[in-house]
Write a protein that holds these residues in place. Structure first.
Motif, mmCIF file in Angstrom:
data_model
loop_
_atom_site.group_PDB
_atom_site.id
_atom_site.type_symbol
_atom_site.label_atom_id
_atom_site.label_comp_id
_atom_site.label_asym_id
_atom_site.label_seq_id
_atom_site.Cartn_x
_atom_site.Cartn_y
_atom_site.Cartn_z
ATOM 1 N N LYS A 23 -11.289 -14.775 18.495
ATOM 2 C CA LYS A 23 -11.921 -15.430 17.350
ATOM 3 C C LYS A 23 -13.193 -14.667 17.050
ATOM 4 C CE LYS A 23 -10.887 -19.729 16.197
ATOM 5 N NZ LYS A 23 -11.514 -20.861 15.601
ATOM 6 N N ARG A 24 -13.507 -14.586 15.762
ATOM 7 C CA ARG A 24 -14.747 -13.900 15.434
ATOM 8 C C ARG A 24 -15.926 -14.792 15.784
ATOM 9 N NH1 ARG A 24 -13.129 -11.019 10.292
ATOM 10 N NH2 ARG A 24 -11.060 -10.270 10.855
ATOM 11 N N GLN A 25 -17.031 -14.139 16.050
ATOM 12 C CA GLN A 25 -18.229 -14.845 16.493
ATOM 13 C C GLN A 25 -18.708 -15.862 15.460
ATOM 14 O OE1 GLN A 25 -21.203 -12.064 17.532
ATOM 15 N NE2 GLN A 25 -21.660 -13.051 19.470
ATOM 16 N N LYS A 206 -14.389 -14.045 2.168
ATOM 17 C CA LYS A 206 -14.972 -13.516 3.400
ATOM 18 C C LYS A 206 -14.881 -12.000 3.434
ATOM 19 C CE LYS A 206 -14.257 -13.772 8.358
ATOM 20 N NZ LYS A 206 -13.402 -14.401 9.371
ATOM 21 N N GLU A 207 -13.735 -11.484 2.997
ATOM 22 C CA GLU A 207 -13.526 -10.038 3.078
ATOM 23 C C GLU A 207 -12.258 -9.675 2.322
ATOM 24 O OE1 GLU A 207 -12.488 -8.793 7.081
ATOM 25 O OE2 GLU A 207 -11.104 -10.448 7.329
ATOM 26 N N LEU A 208 -12.119 -8.379 2.073
ATOM 27 C CA LEU A 208 -10.883 -7.812 1.531
ATOM 28 C C LEU A 208 -10.384 -6.782 2.538
ATOM 29 C CD1 LEU A 208 -8.861 -7.188 -0.871
ATOM 30 C CD2 LEU A 208 -10.451 -5.358 -1.491
ATOM 31 N N TRP A 252 -17.715 -7.668 -2.946
ATOM 32 C CA TRP A 252 -17.221 -8.248 -1.691
ATOM 33 C C TRP A 252 -18.292 -8.124 -0.608
ATOM 34 C CZ3 TRP A 252 -12.286 -10.222 -1.975
ATOM 35 C CH2 TRP A 252 -11.463 -9.750 -2.996
ATOM 36 N N GLN A 253 -18.228 -9.024 0.355
ATOM 37 C CA GLN A 253 -19.122 -8.879 1.512
ATOM 38 C C GLN A 253 -18.635 -7.775 2.433
ATOM 39 O OE1 GLN A 253 -20.203 -12.534 3.464
ATOM 40 N NE2 GLN A 253 -19.753 -13.693 1.612
ATOM 41 N N ASN A 254 -17.341 -7.536 2.411
ATOM 42 C CA ASN A 254 -16.765 -6.624 3.390
ATOM 43 C C ASN A 254 -15.402 -6.130 2.899
ATOM 44 O OD1 ASN A 254 -16.268 -5.363 5.848
ATOM 45 N ND2 ASN A 254 -17.046 -7.091 7.051
ATOM 46 N N ILE A 255 -15.220 -4.824 2.865
ATOM 47 C CA ILE A 255 -13.930 -4.252 2.451
ATOM 48 C C ILE A 255 -13.432 -3.325 3.562
ATOM 49 C CG2 ILE A 255 -12.682 -2.874 0.732
ATOM 50 C CD1 ILE A 255 -14.920 -3.400 -1.259
ATOM 51 N N GLU A 307 -7.280 -8.271 14.405
ATOM 52 C CA GLU A 307 -7.964 -7.851 15.644
ATOM 53 C C GLU A 307 -8.777 -6.578 15.407
ATOM 54 O OE1 GLU A 307 -5.285 -7.324 18.921
ATOM 55 O OE2 GLU A 307 -4.631 -9.402 18.893
ATOM 56 N N PRO A 308 -9.790 -6.658 14.539
ATOM 57 C CA PRO A 308 -10.521 -5.430 14.203
ATOM 58 C C PRO A 308 -11.103 -4.725 15.428
ATOM 59 C CG PRO A 308 -11.690 -7.381 13.406
ATOM 60 C CD PRO A 308 -10.335 -7.840 13.860
ATOM 61 N N GLU A 309 -11.556 -5.518 16.388
ATOM 62 C CA GLU A 309 -12.238 -4.890 17.531
ATOM 63 C C GLU A 309 -11.261 -4.117 18.413
ATOM 64 O OE1 GLU A 309 -12.727 -8.057 16.682
ATOM 65 O OE2 GLU A 309 -14.843 -8.143 16.092
ATOM 66 N N VAL A 351 -16.758 0.989 1.945
ATOM 67 C CA VAL A 351 -15.598 0.416 2.628
ATOM 68 C C VAL A 351 -15.578 0.895 4.072
ATOM 69 C CG1 VAL A 351 -14.242 0.387 0.497
ATOM 70 C CG2 VAL A 351 -13.956 2.287 2.100
ATOM 71 N N ARG A 352 -14.989 0.051 4.914
ATOM 72 C CA ARG A 352 -14.748 0.461 6.295
ATOM 73 C C ARG A 352 -13.387 1.132 6.320
ATOM 74 N NH1 ARG A 352 -13.023 -2.916 11.322
ATOM 75 N NH2 ARG A 352 -14.022 -1.752 12.999
ATOM 76 N N TYR A 353 -13.328 2.329 6.914
ATOM 77 C CA TYR A 353 -12.101 3.118 6.902
ATOM 78 C C TYR A 353 -11.711 3.474 8.328
ATOM 79 C CZ TYR A 353 -9.071 7.178 6.027
ATOM 80 O OH TYR A 353 -8.029 8.061 6.006
HETATM 81 C C1 LIG Z 1 -17.004 -6.315 8.249
HETATM 82 O O1 LIG Z 1 -15.844 -6.544 9.025
HETATM 83 C C2 LIG Z 1 -15.785 -5.760 10.213
HETATM 84 C C3 LIG Z 1 -14.451 -6.039 10.845
HETATM 85 O O2 LIG Z 1 -14.271 -7.409 11.009
HETATM 86 C C4 LIG Z 1 -16.958 -6.107 11.111
HETATM 87 O O3 LIG Z 1 -16.918 -5.288 12.256
HETATM 88 C C5 LIG Z 1 -18.252 -5.898 10.352
HETATM 89 O O4 LIG Z 1 -19.324 -6.345 11.136
HETATM 90 C C6 LIG Z 1 -18.238 -6.675 9.044
HETATM 91 N N1 LIG Z 1 -19.427 -6.334 8.286
HETATM 92 C C7 LIG Z 1 -20.168 -7.253 7.661
HETATM 93 C C8 LIG Z 1 -21.326 -6.748 6.887
HETATM 94 O O5 LIG Z 1 -19.884 -8.446 7.694
#
Ligand SMILES: *[C@@H]1O[C@H](CO)[C@@H](O)[C@H](O)[C@H]1NC(C)=O
Ligand SMILES: *[C@@H]1O[C@H](CO)[C@@H](O)[C@H](O)[C@H]1NC(C)=O
Ligand SMILES: *[C@@H]1O[C@H](CO)[C@@H](O)[C@H](O)[C@H]1NC(C)=O
Ligand SMILES: *[C@@H]1O[C@H](CO)[C@@H](O)[C@H](O)[C@H]1NC(C)=O
Ligand SMILES: *[C@@H]1O[C@H](CO)[C@@H](O)[C@H](O)[C@H]1NC(C)=O
Ligand SMILES: *[C@@H]1O[C@H](CO)[C@@H](O)[C@H](O)[C@H]1NC(C)=O
Length: 379
Positions: A23-25, A206-208, A252-255, A307-309, A351-353
Motif C-alpha cells: 500500500k502506498r504511504q 491521483k495520477e495518470l 496532473w499531479q503525476n504522470i 507496484e511502482p517501487e 513524466v516519470r519514464y
Molecule cells: C509519482 O508516482 C511515483 C510512483 O508512484 C512516486 O514514486 C512519486 O513519488 C510520485 N510523485 C509525486 C510528486 O507524487
C-alpha cells in the motif's frame, strides 16, 4: 470492503509472515482506479491483476485504438462475465472517433509518410482476419464482429452502463478527489474529453499511468521483422495525437509513461504451460486468444502502477510534447526534453519514464492473476 480486507490481511500478515500487501504511504482507503483501454479478448488479465492488488476498480472504459470503442467495450464486458464480475464493475463505452483523426485521414497520412505496421481501427477491412477472430477495422464504428469473442458470441449491448466514459471519469474524480488513478492503455480520446469537460479533472485525479509513447524506436522498426516493426511502433497515441497532446499537457499531479521498457516483457512457453495447467475460464480464453508474439504491454504498464517501487528498476523524468503537425512523419509521436532545454513557449509536464522493469515480477503478477482469479469480494 477492499480497505477492510486489506487492513485485516495486513494485520494478520504482519503478525505471522511479515508479508504485507503493498500500500502506498499515508493511504487509509483502498486506492481506486479506472481502467481505460481498447479492450481485447485476453485483457481480463488487467482486471485480474487489479483485483489481486489493494486497488479497487471503479469501472472499465473503452476507447478506439486497436479496434472501435463499441467492440472494445464488449470485450471489457466479456472479460468481466468470464469471472462473474459484471455485477460489481461497470463498463462505460467511450467515444467512437478520435478528436480529429478519421480512417480517411489516417490512410492519406500513411500514403504520404509510409504505412504503419499496425493502423488499429483505421486499418482497411480484412474479412480473412475477422473470420479468424480479429476485431473489426475499417470506417464503421458500429460493426460488431462476434467471432472475436470467447464462445463466438458478443455480449448484450444493454449491459453497458449508459454513462459515457468521459462523464464517468469526471464523476468518479469529483466523488473521490485526489484518490483515483487513471490507467490508460489505448487512445487518449476519453481522457482528453474528461479534461475539457472539467478543467479540474487532471489536477484532482491521483495520477495518470499510460502505455504508449515510445522514444527513439525508429531504428528498431527498420532492422527486424514485420513483427519487430509492429512491436516498436505505437497506435495508442498515433490514432489520436491531438487528444494525447491535451492529456499530456494537462496539470496532473503525476504522470508515468510506460513505453520502450514494456517491450522486454513476454510470456514464454513455460509461463503459458504453467497457466494452462490450471483450467479456469480465463486460462481457457488465453489458450484460445493469447498472442504470445506480442509483449505484455498493457500488463506491464499496470504492474508499474500497482507496484511502482518493486516493478520499476530504473527510471528518469523528462518533459514531453506530442507532435500534432499532420504533415510531419512524426505526427503522433512523443518528443522529450530535459528541463534545461524544455520549451518556454508552452507548459509541458514532466513524466516519470521507467527505463527498465522487473520482468520476472511482471510475469509473476500476470501468472498469479490468471491462475487464481479474484471475484467481486476482492474489489
Ligand atoms: C509519482 O508516482 C511515483 C510512483 O508512484 C512516486 O514514486 C512519486 O513519488 C510520485 N510523485 C509525486 C510528486 O507524487
Ligand atoms: C488480412 O489478414 C490475414 C490474416 O491475418 C493476413 O494474412 C493478410 O495479410 C491480411 N491482408 C491484408 C491486405 O492486410
Ligand atoms: C452506471 O454507473 C454508475 C457509476 O458507477 C452507477 O451509479 C449507476 O448505477 C450505473 N447504472 C446502471 C444502469 O447500472
Ligand atoms: C521462460 O522464462 C522463465 C523465466 O521467467 C525461464 O525460467 C524459462 O526457462 C523460460 N522458458 C523458455 C521455454 O524459454
Ligand atoms: C477444462 O474444464 C472444462 C469444464 O469447465 C472442460 O470442458 C475441459 O475439458 C477442461 N479442459 C482441460 C484441458 O482439462
Ligand atoms: C538506467 O538506465 C540508463 C539508460 O539505459 C542507464 O544509462 C543507466 O546506467 C541505468 N542505471 C542503472 C542504475 O542501471
Amino acid at each position: 470492503m477492499k480497505a477492510a480486507i486489506a487492513v485485516l490481511l495486513a494485520l494478520c500478515a504482519a503478525a505471522t509472515t511479515g508479508l504485507v500487501p503493498i500500500k502506498r504511504q499515508g493511504e487509509t482507503e483502498a486506492p481506486k482506479v479506472i481502467l481505460d483501454n481498447d479492450w481485447g479478448p485476453t485483457d481480463f488479465i488487467l482486471v485480474l491483476m487489479a483485483l489481486a492488488s489493494p486497488y479497487q476498480i471503479l469501472g472499465l472504459t473503452s476507447n478506439t485504438a486497436n479496434s472501435w470503442a463499441l467492440q472494445c467495450s464488449l470485450h471489457a464486458l466479456r472479460s468481466l462475465q468470464l469471472g462473474g464480475l459484471e455485477n460489481c464493475i461497470p463498463v462505460h463505452k467511450g467515444t467512437d472517433y478520435p478528436l480529429l483523426n478519421t480512417a480517411d485521414l489516417q490512410q492519406s497520412w500513411e500514403y504520404i509518410h509510409g504505412a504503419l505496421p499496425w493502423s488499429g481501427a483505421f486499418a482497411p477491412m480484412n474479412m480473412t482476419a475477422e473470420a479468424a477472430g480479429s476485431d473489426p477495422t475499417d470506417g464503421n464504428p458500429n460493426r460488431i464482429v462476434p467471432s472475436a469473442f470467447v464462445d463466438g458470441k458478443a455480449p448484450d449491448l444493454n449491459q453497458l452502463n449508459g454513462t459515457m466514459a468521459a462523464a464517468f471519469m469526471v464523476d468518479m474524480v469529483r466523488e473521490y478527489p485526489g484518490e483515483v488513478s487513471i490507467y490508460a492503455a489505448g487512445s487518449f480520446t476519453n481522457i482528453a474529453l474528461a479534461i475539457r469537460l472539467d478543467p479540474t479533472f487532471a489536477q484532482n485525479a491521483k495520477e495518470l499511468v499510460f502505455m504508449g509513447g515510445y522514444i527513439d524506436t525508429n531504428l528498431l522498426m527498420v532492422t527486424g521483422s514485420a513483427n519487430e516493426a509492429d512491436i516498436n511502433s505505437d497506435i495508442n497515441i498515433k490514432i489520436d495525437p491531438e487528444a494525447a497532446k491535451i492529456v499530456l499537457t494537462a496539470d496532473w499531479q503525476n504522470i508515468t509513461l510506460v513505453g520502450n521498457a514494456a517491450n522486454s516483457v513476454f510470456l514464454n512457453q513455460t509461463d503459458l504451460e504453467e497457466i494452462y495447467n490450471v483450467n479456469n475460464s480465463f486460462s481457457q480464453a488465453m489458450m484460445q486468444y493469447f498472442q504470445a508474439y506480442f509483449p505484455l504491454w498493457d500488463a506491464t504498464a499496470l504492474a508499474v502502477m500497482l507496484e511502482p517501487e518493486t516493478v520499476v528498476t530504473n527510471s528518469t523524468d523528462f518533459f514531453v510534447d506530442v507532435d500534432v503537425a499532420w504533415y510531419s512523419p512524426y505526427y503522433g509521436n512523443v518528443r522529450a526534453s530535459q528541463q534545461m532545454y524544455a520549451p518556454k513557449g508552452q507548459t509541458l509536464r514532466s513524466v516519470r519514464y521507467p527505463f527498465a522493469v522487473d520482468v520476472e515480477r511482471v510475469k509473476e503478477l500476470v501468472r498469479d492473476a490468471v491462475m487464481q482469479p479474484g471475484s467481486c469480494e476482492d474489489n
